[in-house]
Design a protein around this motif. Structure first.
Motif, PDB file in Angstrom:
ATOM      1  N   UNK A  38       0.830  -1.205   0.000  1.00  0.00           N
ATOM      2  CA  UNK A  38       0.000   0.000   0.000  1.00  0.00           C
ATOM      3  C   UNK A  38       0.869   1.262   0.000  1.00  0.00           C
ATOM      4  N   UNK A  39       1.975   1.217   0.744  1.00  0.00           N
ATOM      5  CA  UNK A  39       2.881   2.366   0.766  1.00  0.00           C
ATOM      6  C   UNK A  39       3.494   2.617  -0.613  1.00  0.00           C
ATOM      7  N   UNK A  40       3.883   1.543  -1.291  1.00  0.00           N
ATOM      8  CA  UNK A  40       4.430   1.713  -2.644  1.00  0.00           C
ATOM      9  C   UNK A  40       3.384   2.277  -3.593  1.00  0.00           C
ATOM     10  N   UNK A  41       2.153   1.784  -3.471  1.00  0.00           N
ATOM     11  CA  UNK A  41       1.083   2.311  -4.338  1.00  0.00           C
ATOM     12  C   UNK A  41       0.803   3.773  -4.013  1.00  0.00           C
ATOM     13  N   UNK A  42       0.853   4.103  -2.732  1.00  0.00           N
ATOM     14  CA  UNK A  42       0.609   5.488  -2.319  1.00  0.00           C
ATOM     15  C   UNK A  42       1.716   6.403  -2.844  1.00  0.00           C
ATOM     16  N   UNK A  43       2.956   5.943  -2.766  1.00  0.00           N
ATOM     17  CA  UNK A  43       4.076   6.737  -3.277  1.00  0.00           C
ATOM     18  C   UNK A  43       3.893   7.008  -4.767  1.00  0.00           C
ATOM     19  N   UNK A  44       3.490   5.992  -5.506  1.00  0.00           N
ATOM     20  CA  UNK A  44       3.264   6.170  -6.945  1.00  0.00           C
ATOM     21  C   UNK A  44       2.128   7.160  -7.185  1.00  0.00           C
ATOM     22  N   UNK A  45       1.053   7.052  -6.407  1.00  0.00           N
ATOM     23  CA  UNK A  45      -0.081   7.965  -6.573  1.00  0.00           C
ATOM     24  C   UNK A  45       0.340   9.403  -6.291  1.00  0.00           C
ATOM     25  N   UNK A  46       1.159   9.594  -5.249  1.00  0.00           N
ATOM     26  CA  UNK A  46       1.666  10.936  -4.958  1.00  0.00           C
ATOM     27  C   UNK A  46       2.473  11.477  -6.134  1.00  0.00           C
ATOM     28  N   UNK A  47       3.338  10.622  -6.704  1.00  0.00           N
ATOM     29  CA  UNK A  47       4.173  11.089  -7.813  1.00  0.00           C
ATOM     30  C   UNK A  47       3.337  11.451  -9.026  1.00  0.00           C
ATOM     31  N   UNK A  48       2.282  10.676  -9.258  1.00  0.00           N
ATOM     32  CA  UNK A  48       1.427  10.909 -10.425  1.00  0.00           C
ATOM     33  C   UNK A  48       0.586  12.170 -10.277  1.00  0.00           C
ATOM     34  N   UNK A  49       0.334  12.592  -9.041  1.00  0.00           N
ATOM     35  CA  UNK A  49      -0.456  13.805  -8.819  1.00  0.00           C
ATOM     36  C   UNK A  49       0.427  15.022  -8.566  1.00  0.00           C
ATOM     37  N   UNK A  50       1.746  14.860  -8.742  1.00  0.00           N
ATOM     38  CA  UNK A  50       2.658  15.996  -8.661  1.00  0.00           C
ATOM     39  C   UNK A  50       3.231  16.288  -7.297  1.00  0.00           C
ATOM     40  N   UNK A  51       2.890  15.455  -6.288  1.00  0.00           N
ATOM     41  CA  UNK A  51       3.415  15.693  -4.938  1.00  0.00           C
ATOM     42  C   UNK A  51       4.675  14.852  -4.746  1.00  0.00           C
ATOM     43  N   UNK A  52       5.766  15.302  -5.361  1.00  0.00           N
ATOM     44  CA  UNK A  52       6.999  14.529  -5.363  1.00  0.00           C
ATOM     45  C   UNK A  52       7.603  14.394  -3.965  1.00  0.00           C
TER      46      UNK A  52
END
Length: 229
Positions: A38-52
Motif C-alpha cells: 500500500x505504501x508503494x502504491x501510495x508513493x506512486x499515486x503521490x508522484x502521479x499527482x505531482x506531490x513529489x
C-alpha cells in the motif's frame, strides 16, 4: 491486508484515477500502517499527482520497513530526474498489451538512451511513439522528447514496413534513468505484406504470461531491397 481495497486501488490506478487510488491506499494504511504494498502504491499515486515530496517520503518509509524493497529503490532512483510538481504524462496501459504474438511483437532495449530527466518521467505501460528518419528509427514521448533508438538492422526493416503501410504500437516495458526496454506490436499489416512478419519468429522473448503454445517457427521473408541497407 484488505484485499478488496487493495484491488480497488489497483483498478483505480490502471484507469488513471490517481486521486482515487491515493485515497484508497491512505484508507488501507490507517489500519495497516506497515503495509509495504500500500505504501508503494501510495508513493506512486503521490508522484502521479505531482506531490513529489510526499512520494519520496513514502518511498523512504517503505525502505525503513523493508530496506531491500526494489520497487521503492527504483522509484527513488527514477524520481531523481523529476522536479517539484512534475508528473508522469500518461496513464498505465492494459497489461494485455504485453501479450506476445510470433512475428507481430518484439521486446528490445533501446540504444543511445536519452536524457535521464526524460527517462525519469516514464513508467512501465506508458505508450510512446516511433519516429522514422532517413537512416534510423527513434522512439519519442507523446510530446516529442527523445527516449532512444532502435538497433540499425531493425530500424532499416521497420522503416520499409512503415513506408509500405504497416503501423505499430510501442509501450514501455521497463525503464530506469539509464535505459529503456520497449514492447513493439504490429497493429496493422498492409495487404501487400500479408505473408511478411514484422519480426523474426525464430526466437521469442517471453513475458511471464506468454503461453508456450503461442510460439512457433515460420519462414522469415526477405523484404525487397533490405540487403542494400
Amino acid at each position: 491486508m484488505n484485499t478488496d481495497l487493495a484491488q480497488e486501488s489497483i483498478s483505480l490506478a490502471l484507469s488513471g484515477n490517481w486521486q482515487g487510488a491515493l485515497k484508497i491506499n491512505e484508507e488501507i494504511l490507517k489500519n495497516e500502517p506497515s503495509d509495504v504494498d500500500a505504501l508503494n502504491r501510495l508513493a506512486r499515486a503521490y508522484s502521479e499527482t505531482g506531490n513529489l515530496k510526499k512520494a519520496k517520503e513514502t518511498a523512504h518509509k517503505v525502505l525503513k520497513i523493508d530496506p531491500f524493497n526494489t520497487i521503492a529503490t527504483k522509484a527513488l532512483e527514477k524520481w531523481k530526474g523529476l522536479k517539484k510538481g512534475e508528473t508522469y504524462s500518461q496513464k498505465p496501459s492494459n497489461p494485455h498489451y504485453f501479450l506476445e504474438e510470433p512475428g507481430k511483437t518484439k521486446i528490445l532495449t533501446l540504444i543511445h538512451a536519452g536524457s535521464p530527466k526524460v527517462l525519469a518521467k516514464l513508467d512501465s505501460g506508458d505508450e510512446i511513439h516511433l519516429n522514422t528518419h532517413a537512416h534510423r528509427v527513434c522512439v519519442q514521448t507523446e510530446d516529442g522528447k527523445y527516449i532512444g533508438r532502435l538497433p540499425d538492422d531493425l530500424s532499416a526493416r521497420l522503416r520499409k514496413l512503415i513506408q509500405l503501410g504497416n503501423t505499430y504500437q510501442v509501450i514501455v516495458k521497463s525503464v530506469n534513468t539509464h535505459e529503456a526496454k520497449i514492447f513493439i506490436r504490429e497493429t496493422y499489416r498492409a495487404p501487400s505484406l500479408k505473408d511478411v512478419p514484422s519480426f523474426s519468429t525464430e526466437r521469442i522473448d517471453y513475458v511471464s504470461f506468454t503461453p508456450p503454445e503461442l510460439v512457433h517457427n515460420k519462414t522469415e521473408f526477405q523484404i525487397e531491397g533490405e540487403e542494400e541497407e
